[in-house]
Design a protein around this motif. Structure first.
Motif, short mmCIF file in Angstrom:
data_model
loop_
_atom_site.label_atom_id
_atom_site.label_comp_id
_atom_site.label_asym_id
_atom_site.label_seq_id
_atom_site.Cartn_x
_atom_site.Cartn_y
_atom_site.Cartn_z
N UNK A 113 -57.01 -9.15 -16.71
CA UNK A 113 -57.01 -7.79 -16.18
C UNK A 113 -55.60 -7.26 -16.01
N UNK A 114 -55.49 -5.99 -15.72
CA UNK A 114 -54.19 -5.36 -15.65
C UNK A 114 -53.37 -5.69 -14.42
N UNK A 115 -53.96 -5.68 -13.24
CA UNK A 115 -53.18 -5.84 -12.02
C UNK A 115 -53.46 -7.12 -11.26
N UNK A 116 -54.26 -7.98 -11.80
CA UNK A 116 -54.59 -9.22 -11.09
C UNK A 116 -53.40 -10.17 -11.08
N UNK A 117 -53.28 -10.91 -10.00
CA UNK A 117 -52.18 -11.88 -9.89
C UNK A 117 -52.69 -13.31 -9.95
N UNK A 118 -53.98 -13.48 -10.11
CA UNK A 118 -54.55 -14.82 -10.15
C UNK A 118 -54.72 -15.27 -11.58
N UNK A 119 -53.64 -15.73 -12.16
CA UNK A 119 -53.67 -16.07 -13.56
C UNK A 119 -52.64 -17.15 -13.87
N UNK A 120 -52.83 -17.77 -14.98
CA UNK A 120 -51.86 -18.72 -15.52
C UNK A 120 -51.10 -18.01 -16.62
N UNK A 135 -39.29 -24.23 -28.08
CA UNK A 135 -39.32 -25.14 -29.24
C UNK A 135 -40.05 -26.46 -28.98
N UNK A 136 -39.98 -26.99 -27.76
CA UNK A 136 -40.61 -28.29 -27.48
C UNK A 136 -42.09 -28.20 -27.17
N UNK A 137 -42.62 -26.99 -26.94
CA UNK A 137 -44.03 -26.87 -26.60
C UNK A 137 -44.31 -25.58 -25.87
N UNK A 138 -45.17 -25.68 -24.85
CA UNK A 138 -45.58 -24.51 -24.08
C UNK A 138 -45.39 -24.81 -22.60
N UNK A 139 -44.70 -23.90 -21.91
CA UNK A 139 -44.56 -24.00 -20.46
C UNK A 139 -45.68 -23.19 -19.83
N UNK A 140 -46.26 -23.73 -18.76
CA UNK A 140 -47.36 -23.08 -18.07
C UNK A 140 -46.95 -22.94 -16.60
N UNK A 141 -47.26 -21.78 -16.01
CA UNK A 141 -46.95 -21.57 -14.59
C UNK A 141 -48.04 -20.72 -13.93
N UNK A 142 -48.05 -20.73 -12.61
CA UNK A 142 -48.93 -19.89 -11.82
C UNK A 142 -48.27 -18.51 -11.72
N UNK A 143 -48.98 -17.46 -12.08
CA UNK A 143 -48.39 -16.12 -12.08
C UNK A 143 -48.00 -15.66 -10.67
#
Length: 67
Positions: A20-27, A33-41
């Protein structure tokens, strides 16, 4: 987190269009180059998880085939 990973502000983070546009509950994900970083928005300066490109591909395949 490995030292060669750039600071969060230097990365281009993206999140799913399903969040969604304004939600903050997301990853969010940033591709490096080494892969994918994931964080809590909600915690942009918090911990980041580095996963391999293969692990990311498997995750995306798994969630995209569930309905």
């Amino acid at each position: 987190m490995p030292d060669e990973c750039p600071p969060p502000s230097a990365l281009s983070w993206c999140k799913s269009s399903y969040s969604g546009g304004n939600t903050t509950e997301c990853v969010e994900a940033a591709f490096i180059p080494r892969g994918v970083l994931i964080r809590d928005s909600k915690r942009a300066d918090g911990a980041r998880l580095l996963v391999s490109p293969m692990a990311w591909d498997q995750f995306i395949f798994s969630v995209s085939t569930r309905r």
